[in-house]
Scaffold this active site. Structure first.
Site, mmCIF file in Angstrom:
data_model
loop_
_atom_site.group_PDB
_atom_site.id
_atom_site.type_symbol
_atom_site.label_atom_id
_atom_site.label_comp_id
_atom_site.label_asym_id
_atom_site.label_seq_id
_atom_site.Cartn_x
_atom_site.Cartn_y
_atom_site.Cartn_z
ATOM 1 C CD GLN A 33 -6.287 0.361 -5.927
ATOM 2 O OE1 GLN A 33 -7.028 -0.146 -4.943
ATOM 3 N NE2 GLN A 33 -4.923 0.105 -5.901
ATOM 4 C CG ASP A 88 0.444 2.601 2.129
ATOM 5 O OD1 ASP A 88 1.654 2.252 3.082
ATOM 6 O OD2 ASP A 88 0.030 1.659 1.735
ATOM 7 N N GLY A 140 -0.803 -10.555 -5.476
ATOM 8 C CA GLY A 140 -0.059 -11.220 -4.323
ATOM 9 C C GLY A 140 -0.036 -12.724 -4.471
ATOM 10 C CG ASP A 157 -0.615 -3.017 4.118
ATOM 11 O OD1 ASP A 157 -2.018 -2.629 4.539
ATOM 12 O OD2 ASP A 157 0.235 -1.913 3.966
HETATM 13 N N1 SAM Z 1 -1.343 0.658 4.200
HETATM 14 C C1 SAM Z 1 -2.699 1.104 4.198
HETATM 15 C C2 SAM Z 1 -3.308 0.721 5.590
HETATM 16 O O1 SAM Z 1 -2.783 1.536 6.503
HETATM 17 O O2 SAM Z 1 -4.117 -0.025 5.629
HETATM 18 C C3 SAM Z 1 -3.510 0.734 3.290
HETATM 19 C C4 SAM Z 1 -3.281 -0.510 2.637
HETATM 20 S S1 SAM Z 1 -2.676 -0.378 1.078
HETATM 21 C C5 SAM Z 1 -2.875 1.293 0.240
HETATM 22 C C6 SAM Z 1 -3.477 -1.795 0.227
HETATM 23 C C7 SAM Z 1 -2.882 -2.060 -1.065
HETATM 24 O O3 SAM Z 1 -3.383 -3.359 -1.446
HETATM 25 C C8 SAM Z 1 -3.279 -1.284 -2.393
HETATM 26 O O4 SAM Z 1 -2.418 -0.537 -2.652
HETATM 27 C C9 SAM Z 1 -3.839 -2.261 -3.218
HETATM 28 O O5 SAM Z 1 -3.411 -2.166 -4.666
HETATM 29 C C10 SAM Z 1 -3.101 -3.538 -3.101
HETATM 30 N N2 SAM Z 1 -3.792 -4.895 -3.203
HETATM 31 C C11 SAM Z 1 -5.233 -5.285 -3.362
HETATM 32 N N3 SAM Z 1 -5.249 -6.321 -3.533
HETATM 33 C C12 SAM Z 1 -4.022 -7.076 -3.990
HETATM 34 C C13 SAM Z 1 -3.691 -7.968 -4.488
HETATM 35 N N4 SAM Z 1 -4.349 -9.059 -4.843
HETATM 36 N N5 SAM Z 1 -2.322 -8.247 -4.768
HETATM 37 C C14 SAM Z 1 -1.430 -7.149 -4.409
HETATM 38 N N6 SAM Z 1 -1.915 -5.922 -3.770
HETATM 39 C C15 SAM Z 1 -3.089 -5.885 -3.513
#
Ligand code: SAM
Length: 281
Positions: A33, A88, A140, A157
């Site tokens: 990303q 994060d 995940g 998340d």
């Molecule tokens: N914690 C934050 C909030 O307040 O919404 C943001 C969410 S966090 C940054 C979202 C994360 O989900 C990203 O770091 C992304 O890399 C991760 N992500 C998205 N799809 C995923 C998957 N299939 N498996 C593991 N992580 C995933």
């Protein structure tokens, strides 16, 4: 000062949010990303992934506390927690406040999110070095497919339900989550906004209901998520998460017993949400 604005490209919102930007602290691209860390005079530092606001210094605690503390407080002594996404560290910071937690797996597909958070959001990333946290940088869905243990709580998340995050909203993924949970365990995932994404909120509930004996929904006010009235979808093997089982951990800024009890949709609204074709209450 130049008049710089960030226009958010939220994938499902019918309106666009524009934020004044006074400073761009970081821009970069990982394998997964595009990143930006910018400063807004009201929200402070903001993490943007693929043009979508993930969190801001000012309001991140509403989301992170509510995703973690509602399921964890509904149990007397949760020990094993899986956080999918959330690289994060915001959710992990809340999870490790629970003394009963012995092990927390943090499963974000993109390790760059953790690096950027540690560099620019130290108060969000503060729990990432806790010795109970095991970092598992992978998808995940793959993690759950290969996981051989049991968990008390599984929290998703992730980014919005597009692209590589879609693998976290399939019937297979929910079914696998269910089989990993113990009898009193809970699965919670983000579920977009009741103002803007009513049919998506219903669809996630329907998919959960097909996989878990019990599905439910609670909400929290998040200033920077499209529609603001943000949903958390719950699946359990029968347990209700509606009532906390113990006093709140400290410190929290928003979560408390009264917020926990009032966050769930009352039954008449839940029934309306589930009516075919409805677009709002
Ligand atoms: N914690 C934050 C909030 O307040 O919404 C943001 C969410 S966090 C940054 C979202 C994360 O989900 C990203 O770091 C992304 O890399 C991760 N992500 C998205 N799809 C995923 C998957 N299939 N498996 C593991 N992580 C995933």
């Amino acid at each position: 000062m130049a008049d710089v604005r960030l226009f958010e490209k939220d994938p499902y919102a019918p309106i666009q949010y524009g934020y004044e930007v006074t400073e761009v602290l970081y821009r970069g691209t990982s394998e997964y990303q595009e990143f930006a860390v910018v400063v807004n005079p009201f929200f402070g530092r903001m993490l943007i992934l693929d043009g979508v606001v993930q969190f801001t210094e000012r309001d991140e605690f509403y989301y992170h506390e509510m995703l973690a503390h509602v399921p964890l407080h509904a149990m007397a002594a949760p020990e094993t927690v899986v956080v999918i996404g959330g690289g994060d560290g915001g959710v992990i910071r809340e999870v490790v406040k629970h003394p009963s937690v012995k092990k927390a797996y943090l499963v974000d597909i993109d390790p760059e999110v953790t690096r950027v958070s540690q560099a620019y959001f130290p108060t969000v990333a503060s729990g990432l070095d806790d010795p109970r946290v095991e970092h598992c940088p992978m998808d995940g869905a793959r993690f759950l497919a290969e996981f051989e243990g049991k968990a008390d709580v599984i929290l998703v998340d992730s980014t919005d339900i597009v692209g590589f995050a879609k693998s976290l909203f399939t019937p297979e993924f929910f079914g696998r989550a269910r089989s990993i949970l113990g009898p009193g365990g809970a699965f919670v995932t983000l579920s977009e906004s009741l103002h803007f994404h009513f049919p998506i909120v219903r669809e996630v509930q329907q998919t959960l209901r097909a996989s878990f004996p019990c599905a439910d929904l609670y909400t929290a006010p998040i200033a920077t998520y499209a529609g603001n009235w943000w949903c958390f979808a719950v699946g359990t093997n029968g347990a209700s998460l509606r009532v906390p089982a113990r006093a709140p951990v400290t410190p929290t800024r928003y979560y408390c017993g009264d917020i926990h009890r009032s966050a769930f949709l009352p039954p008449f609204l839940y029934d309306r949400l589930m009516e075919d074709g409805r677009e709002s209450f």
